[in-house]
Design an enzyme around this catalytic site. Structure first.
Site, PDB file in Angstrom:
ATOM      1  N   SER A 160       0.866  -1.180   0.000  1.00 49.10           N
ATOM      2  CA  SER A 160       0.000   0.000   0.000  1.00 49.10           C
ATOM      3  C   SER A 160       0.905   1.234   0.000  1.00 49.10           C
ATOM      4  O   SER A 160       1.662   1.451   0.940  1.00 49.10           O
ATOM      5  CB  SER A 160      -0.890  -0.033   1.252  1.00 49.10           C
ATOM      6  OG  SER A 160      -1.632   1.157   1.378  1.00 49.10           O
TER       7      SER A 160
ATOM      8  N   LYS B 289      -1.105  -0.937  -4.307  1.00 50.14           N
ATOM      9  CA  LYS B 289      -2.307  -0.145  -4.014  1.00 50.14           C
ATOM     10  C   LYS B 289      -1.867   1.301  -3.835  1.00 50.14           C
ATOM     11  O   LYS B 289      -0.939   1.583  -3.079  1.00 50.14           O
ATOM     12  CB  LYS B 289      -2.959  -0.698  -2.749  1.00 50.14           C
ATOM     13  CG  LYS B 289      -3.932   0.228  -2.045  1.00 50.14           C
ATOM     14  CD  LYS B 289      -4.701  -0.541  -0.965  1.00 50.14           C
ATOM     15  CE  LYS B 289      -4.843   0.260   0.317  1.00 50.14           C
ATOM     16  NZ  LYS B 289      -5.579  -0.479   1.362  1.00 50.14           N
TER      17      LYS B 289
ATOM     18  N   LYS C 117      -2.932   5.122  -2.681  1.00 53.07           N
ATOM     19  CA  LYS C 117      -3.891   5.946  -1.943  1.00 53.07           C
ATOM     20  C   LYS C 117      -4.280   7.112  -2.845  1.00 53.07           C
ATOM     21  O   LYS C 117      -3.407   7.745  -3.444  1.00 53.07           O
ATOM     22  CB  LYS C 117      -3.248   6.461  -0.657  1.00 53.07           C
ATOM     23  CG  LYS C 117      -2.989   5.370   0.371  1.00 53.07           C
ATOM     24  CD  LYS C 117      -4.284   4.856   0.984  1.00 53.07           C
ATOM     25  CE  LYS C 117      -4.018   3.867   2.110  1.00 53.07           C
ATOM     26  NZ  LYS C 117      -5.265   3.399   2.734  1.00 53.07           N
TER      27      LYS C 117
ATOM     28  N   ASP D 173      -7.222   3.139  -3.153  1.00 58.63           N
ATOM     29  CA  ASP D 173      -7.955   3.248  -1.888  1.00 58.63           C
ATOM     30  C   ASP D 173      -8.161   4.724  -1.578  1.00 58.63           C
ATOM     31  O   ASP D 173      -7.193   5.468  -1.427  1.00 58.63           O
ATOM     32  CB  ASP D 173      -7.150   2.575  -0.768  1.00 58.63           C
ATOM     33  CG  ASP D 173      -7.897   2.538   0.559  1.00 58.63           C
ATOM     34  OD1 ASP D 173      -9.036   3.047   0.630  1.00 58.63           O
ATOM     35  OD2 ASP D 173      -7.332   1.988   1.534  1.00 58.63           O
TER      36      ASP D 173
ATOM     37  N   GLU E 164     -11.239   0.895  -3.520  1.00 63.40           N
ATOM     38  CA  GLU E 164     -11.542   0.657  -2.109  1.00 63.40           C
ATOM     39  C   GLU E 164     -12.151   1.907  -1.458  1.00 63.40           C
ATOM     40  O   GLU E 164     -11.590   2.998  -1.563  1.00 63.40           O
ATOM     41  CB  GLU E 164     -10.240   0.255  -1.410  1.00 63.40           C
ATOM     42  CG  GLU E 164     -10.381  -0.192   0.030  1.00 63.40           C
ATOM     43  CD  GLU E 164      -9.034  -0.630   0.617  1.00 63.40           C
ATOM     44  OE1 GLU E 164      -8.072  -0.850  -0.148  1.00 63.40           O
ATOM     45  OE2 GLU E 164      -8.943  -0.731   1.850  1.00 63.40           O
TER      46      GLU E 164
ATOM     47  N   ASP F  98     -14.037  -1.243   2.866  1.00 66.93           N
ATOM     48  CA  ASP F  98     -13.146  -1.404   4.022  1.00 66.93           C
ATOM     49  C   ASP F  98     -13.874  -0.814   5.237  1.00 66.93           C
ATOM     50  O   ASP F  98     -14.551  -1.540   5.974  1.00 66.93           O
ATOM     51  CB  ASP F  98     -11.814  -0.687   3.715  1.00 66.93           C
ATOM     52  CG  ASP F  98     -10.843  -0.595   4.878  1.00 66.93           C
ATOM     53  OD1 ASP F  98     -11.188  -0.993   5.996  1.00 66.93           O
ATOM     54  OD2 ASP F  98      -9.705  -0.100   4.690  1.00 66.93           O
TER      55      ASP F  98
ATOM     56  N   LYS G  29     -10.251  -6.666   7.769  1.00 72.06           N
ATOM     57  CA  LYS G  29      -9.213  -6.297   8.743  1.00 72.06           C
ATOM     58  C   LYS G  29      -9.677  -6.843  10.074  1.00 72.06           C
ATOM     59  O   LYS G  29     -10.774  -6.497  10.549  1.00 72.06           O
ATOM     60  CB  LYS G  29      -9.064  -4.781   8.837  1.00 72.06           C
ATOM     61  CG  LYS G  29      -8.361  -4.154   7.645  1.00 72.06           C
ATOM     62  CD  LYS G  29      -8.241  -2.656   7.821  1.00 72.06           C
ATOM     63  CE  LYS G  29      -7.573  -2.041   6.597  1.00 72.06           C
ATOM     64  NZ  LYS G  29      -7.721  -0.567   6.589  1.00 72.06           N
TER      65      LYS G  29
ATOM     66  N   GLY H  37      -4.432  -4.226   5.896  1.00 71.32           N
ATOM     67  CA  GLY H  37      -3.389  -4.026   6.904  1.00 71.32           C
ATOM     68  C   GLY H  37      -3.597  -2.708   7.609  1.00 71.32           C
ATOM     69  O   GLY H  37      -4.265  -1.809   7.093  1.00 71.32           O
TER      70      GLY H  37
HETATM   71  O1  OSB Z   1      -7.338   1.986   4.433  1.00 72.46           O
HETATM   72  O2  OSB Z   1      -6.224   0.205   4.190  1.00 72.46           O
HETATM   73  C1  OSB Z   1      -6.347   1.299   4.726  1.00 72.46           C
HETATM   74  C2  OSB Z   1      -3.328   2.023   6.956  1.00 72.46           C
HETATM   75  C3  OSB Z   1      -3.917   2.730   7.971  1.00 72.46           C
HETATM   76  C4  OSB Z   1      -5.266   3.002   7.899  1.00 72.46           C
HETATM   77  C5  OSB Z   1      -6.024   2.557   6.807  1.00 72.46           C
HETATM   78  C6  OSB Z   1      -5.429   1.829   5.798  1.00 72.46           C
HETATM   79  C7  OSB Z   1      -4.054   1.571   5.858  1.00 72.46           C
HETATM   80  C8  OSB Z   1      -3.290   0.877   4.817  1.00 72.46           C
HETATM   81  C9  OSB Z   1      -2.038   0.175   5.286  1.00 72.46           C
HETATM   82  O3  OSB Z   1      -3.563   0.922   3.637  1.00 72.46           O
HETATM   83  C10 OSB Z   1      -1.738  -1.106   4.606  1.00 72.46           C
HETATM   84  C11 OSB Z   1      -0.593  -1.857   5.292  1.00 72.46           C
HETATM   85  O4  OSB Z   1      -0.690  -2.145   6.514  1.00 72.46           O
HETATM   86  O5  OSB Z   1       0.390  -2.151   4.632  1.00 72.46           O
HETATM   87 MG    MG Z   2      -8.573   0.899   3.108  1.00 70.85          MG
END
Ligand code: OSB
Ligand code: MG
Length: 368
Positions: free
Chosen positions: A135, A161, A163, A188, A213, A238, A262, A290
């Protein structure tokens, strides 16, 4: 086993690289590690709440309060022989899933250690290595983002992924797609859009994304169902999914085609497995999200992602992607086929490193 003592450790670990989402940029991870003791055995769980109420209303502060004042007292002195006996003892507590998960998961680890069985085996894991991706946060410039992706692709990640948020979306995805035409790619938004942005989001259909996402409001399903009818790309939820019921509702109304599970967000391995089973019966793929965990949480994510319907790569990256000095060992590394091996030792299969824990610790509380 009788639960005799529970310890809470509030820790902070600096990230290898700052992590920015649509709700902000962070330089370090705070977490609560929960230790559950019975005779000479200890089980560990990680609470994935953030330092502030950005991703979820839960914070380190709320989780500490709920763990210390409500959840730990409900478990101390209790006789537990099956991990499924934990969640019913917390049934009076509404919400606070991350706090509940930390304690329940520590009990799974404890029972696995006592029985000499791995967490993956306890959960019904179907594979010994799981496909993973990385990510990638929002970067100050497109060049810096491309440099980050380049590093991860070179390290062997076959799925990335990105953001996104308004102003950091179509042009960024286009640039990454042009440079890596074959890369498995997904985005995401962490709830950064509204239905008024549907046309903008539909532009993402051009880039062959695995999924989009949580584009809309963190509590929404209705607008997501409307949006899904306007997109070719599958929507994955999510933030909106907190329980097996939420998963059923979302699939029933067509709010998503895929669910990010999660374990913290849904309140523990018992609920996570129930969501997995429901989605499998409904033909909806899931993947393991994650929360930038330490190796304690990551070990649990790997065990969960070993279940059969986790068919999409998880946000479970190598330990080196997150922290220089984790509080537990061994570190996880990426295999040549963009998988990470599922731990095989008893329980979660990682060991706390007491001197690293002490160095990272901000607060400690012993209960019982
Ligand atoms: O939306 O998936 C998410 C981290 C903190 C809060 C929300 C998210 C995330 C990540 C981290 O995308 C993914 C990882 O742990 O590698
Ligand atoms: Mg997410």
């Amino acid at each position: 086993m009788r639960i005799q003592q529970i310890h809470l450790h509030h820790i902070r670990l600096p990230y290898v690289h700052p992590f920015e989402t649509s709700f902000g940029r962070e330089l370090s991870r705070e977490a609560i590690l929960v230790a559950v003791e019975s005779d000479d055995l200890t089980g560990w769980g990680e609470c994935v709440s953030g330092s502030g109420p950005w991703y979820s209303y839960e914070t380190i502060g709320t989780a500490w309060h709920v763990l210390a004042d409500f959840l730990a007292p409900a478990l101390l002195g209790q006789e537990i022989s099956q991990p499924e006996q934990v969640a019913p003892r917390f049934s009076r507590v509404r919400g606070h899933a991350m706090a509940r998960a930390a304690l329940e998961n520590a009990v799974w680890d404890l029972l696995g250690r006592a029985q000499g069985v791995s967490l993956a085996t306890m959960l019904g894991g179907a594979r010994n290595a799981v496909p993973v991706g990385v990510s990638v946060g929002i970067e100050p410039t497109l060049d810096e983002l491309l440099a980050q992706v380049e590093g991860y692709v070179a390290a062997g990640y076959a799925r990335v992924k990105l953001k996104i948020k308004p102003g950091w979306d179509v042009q960024v995805v286009r640039a990454v797609r042009e440079r890596w035409p074959q890369l498995a790619l997904q985005v995401d938004a962490n709830s950064a859009y509204t239905l008024a942005d549907a046309a903008r989001l539909a532009e993402l259909d051009a880039f062959d994304l695995l999924l989009i996402e949580q584009p809309l409001h963190h509590d929404d399903m209705v607008d997501h169902a409307v949006l899904q009818r306007r997109l070719r790309t599958p929507i994955c939820l999510d933030e909106s999914i907190h329980s097996p019921e939420h998963a059923r509702w979302a699939l029933d109304i067509g709010a998503c085609q895929i669910i990010n599970i999660k374990v913290g967000r849904v309140g523990g391995f018992t609920a996570a497995k129930a969501i997995h089973d429901l989605c499998m019966a409904r033909g909806a793929p899931v993947w393991c999200g994650g929360m930038l965990e330490t190796n304690i949480g990551r070990a649990g994510n790997l065990a969960l992602a070993a279940l059969a319907n986790f068919t999409l790569p998880g946000d479970i990256s190598a330990s080196a992607r997150y922290f220089h000095h984790d509080v537990a060992a061994p570190d996880f590394t990426l295999n040549a086929d963009s998988t990470i091996s599922v731990p095989e030792g008893p329980g979660a299969g990682v060991e706390i490193l007491p001197e690293r824990l002490a160095a990272a610790r901000l607060r400690h509380l012993a209960l019982g």
